[in-house]
Scaffold this motif. Structure first.
Motif, short mmCIF file in Angstrom:
data_model
loop_
_atom_site.label_atom_id
_atom_site.label_comp_id
_atom_site.label_asym_id
_atom_site.label_seq_id
_atom_site.Cartn_x
_atom_site.Cartn_y
_atom_site.Cartn_z
N PRO A 1 -2.03 16.32 41.38
CA PRO A 1 -1.54 17.53 42.02
C PRO A 1 -0.34 18.13 41.28
O PRO A 1 0.43 17.41 40.64
CB PRO A 1 -1.12 17.04 43.41
N LEU A 2 -0.20 19.43 41.40
CA LEU A 2 0.92 20.10 40.75
C LEU A 2 2.25 19.70 41.37
O LEU A 2 3.28 19.73 40.71
CB LEU A 2 0.73 21.62 40.83
N LYS A 3 2.23 19.36 42.65
CA LYS A 3 3.41 18.84 43.35
C LYS A 3 3.03 17.53 44.02
O LYS A 3 2.06 17.48 44.77
CB LYS A 3 3.92 19.84 44.40
N LYS A 4 3.80 16.50 43.75
CA LYS A 4 3.52 15.21 44.37
C LYS A 4 4.01 15.21 45.82
O LYS A 4 5.03 15.83 46.14
CB LYS A 4 4.17 14.08 43.59
N PRO A 5 3.30 14.51 46.71
CA PRO A 5 3.71 14.50 48.11
C PRO A 5 5.01 13.75 48.32
O PRO A 5 5.33 12.79 47.60
CB PRO A 5 2.54 13.79 48.82
N ALA A 6 5.75 14.17 49.31
CA ALA A 6 6.98 13.47 49.67
C ALA A 6 6.64 12.17 50.40
O ALA A 6 5.65 12.10 51.13
CB ALA A 6 7.85 14.36 50.56
N GLU A 7 7.44 11.16 50.18
CA GLU A 7 7.23 9.87 50.83
C GLU A 7 7.92 9.91 52.19
O GLU A 7 9.15 9.90 52.28
CB GLU A 7 7.77 8.74 49.95
N LEU A 8 7.12 9.93 53.24
CA LEU A 8 7.63 10.05 54.60
C LEU A 8 7.85 8.68 55.22
O LEU A 8 7.44 7.65 54.68
CB LEU A 8 6.66 10.88 55.44
N SER A 9 8.48 8.68 56.35
CA SER A 9 8.73 7.45 57.10
C SER A 9 7.65 7.29 58.16
O SER A 9 7.44 8.18 58.99
CB SER A 9 10.12 7.49 57.75
N TRP A 10 6.93 6.17 58.12
CA TRP A 10 5.85 5.88 59.07
C TRP A 10 6.16 4.58 59.80
O TRP A 10 6.72 3.65 59.22
CB TRP A 10 4.52 5.76 58.34
N THR A 11 5.75 4.50 61.04
CA THR A 11 6.00 3.28 61.82
C THR A 11 5.21 2.10 61.30
O THR A 11 5.62 0.95 61.47
CB THR A 11 5.64 3.51 63.30
N PHE A 12 4.07 2.36 60.65
CA PHE A 12 3.20 1.28 60.16
C PHE A 12 3.55 0.86 58.74
O PHE A 12 2.83 0.06 58.14
CB PHE A 12 1.74 1.70 60.23
N ALA A 13 4.64 1.36 58.18
CA ALA A 13 5.02 1.02 56.81
C ALA A 13 5.77 -0.30 56.78
O ALA A 13 6.37 -0.73 57.78
CB ALA A 13 5.89 2.13 56.22
N GLY A 14 5.74 -0.96 55.63
CA GLY A 14 6.49 -2.18 55.45
C GLY A 14 5.81 -3.40 56.03
O GLY A 14 4.80 -3.31 56.73
N PRO A 15 6.38 -4.57 55.77
CA PRO A 15 5.74 -5.81 56.23
C PRO A 15 5.76 -6.00 57.74
O PRO A 15 4.97 -6.77 58.27
CB PRO A 15 6.55 -6.90 55.52
#
Length: 320
Positions: A69-83
């Protein structure tokens, strides 16, 4: 003679490249060295330079090629992220509502059954009521050998809005909308070196590329720049992973869906909710898998310590 032969061979190897260059014809006047014969030296460089300067292209030598993509997506905060991630059931229920009222008009979800929604906090009666809202073509014919439709039951899968992909493409101007069952795992943008090396560590475990990309795509429609030409019937979106534009019109707008829990009725909220929901449909056992992996890591660490202590005890009286 035997001593002279090796010297002649060495002289031939050294002189052959120089002789070859001397025999090459000189480049015609006006031709830039390195271009193919007959090629206009600057025929395409202006377009490629415009793409590179204004739309995310990366220069490679003298030529530039756009990378999507011409612009990469922003890394958002999700509740299911991380260990230690977990599902936000309220968000998943809102995402299901957005899918039902907006996305299901074009996109199918053939790998999801109504009974799977019990994992979102719905009771058995609510799942049955949800399934009964749909008319399903029974896979088996009736007594007269004819196919018939009936109210859905929990074991049925979500029906497609079109009978087949060809009908979907014909109704949507030749574009066949993809099935959304696994879209959050099938679509993702590479993080590149060296960031992807950090994803293997337990405190990172980045696996949210799909939801980040879906959110960016749904909210990233823009007016096409003046130096970019897109095909008729397509919509410019610099976050699209396959080109500068796609056939899907902007699907979300403020106030389009009314939430029952009082969440903001905004495009940003819709996009976040449906992206989380699509992550759940793609990997419904994500939280259980992480919990199992955490237990396994604790066991392996304890087992390694035990082996070390046993080794020291067994070989304690043995001189080294």
């Amino acid at each position: 003679m035997r001593k002279l032969l090796p010297a002649l061979l060495v002289a031939g190897v050294v002189m052959s490249p120089a002789l070859g260059r001397a025999q090459e014809p000189a480049a015609p006047a006006g031709q830039i060295v390195g271009d193919a014969p007959g090629e206009a030296p600057d025929a395409t460089r202006g377009t490629e330079q415009a793409v590179a300067e204004g739309h995310g292209g990366e220069a490679g030598g003298e030529h530039a090629t756009p990378h999507y993509p011409l612009k990469k997506p922003a890394e958002l905060s999700w509740t299911f992220a991380g260990p230690f991630g977990h599902w936000d059931l309220g968000q998943l229920q809102r995402g299901l509502k957005v899918y039902k009222e907006v996305c299901s008009n074009c996109h199918s979800m053939n790998l999801v059954s109504f009974r799977n929604f019990s994992a979102l906090g719905y009771s058995d009666e609510q799942v049955r009521a949800l399934a009964a809202e749909y008319q399903i073509t029974d896979p088996a014919p009736n007594a007269q050998g004819e196919m018939f439709q009936r109210a859905g039951i929990p074991s049925d899968r979500l029906p497609s809005p079109y009978p087949n992909p060809e009908a979907a493409a014909a109704a949507l101007g030749g574009a066949h909308p993809p099935d959304l069952s696994l879209i959050a795992k099938a679509r993702s943008v590479e993080r590149g070196f060296p960031r992807f090396l950090l994803d293997i560590f337990p405190w990172s475990q980045y696996a949210e590329g799909g939801p980040d990309y879906i959110h960016a795509l749904l909210t990233g429609y823009e007016q096409a720049p003046a130096n970019v030409t897109i095909q008729p019937g397509t919509y410019y979106n610099p976050h699209f992973i396959s080109g500068p534009a796609l056939a899907m019109a902007p699907p979300l707008s403020d106030g389009q869906v009314t939430y029952d829990d009082g969440a903001p009725a905004t495009m940003e909220q819709y996009s976040r909710d449906v992206s989380a929901f699509l992550m759940w449909t793609a990997e419904p056992h994500l939280v259980e898998r992480k919990a199992t992996g955490f237990v396994v890591m604790i066991f392996l660490i304890g087992f390694a310590i035990m082996l070390y202590l046993v080794k020291r005890r067994v070989w304690a009286d043995t001189p080294h």
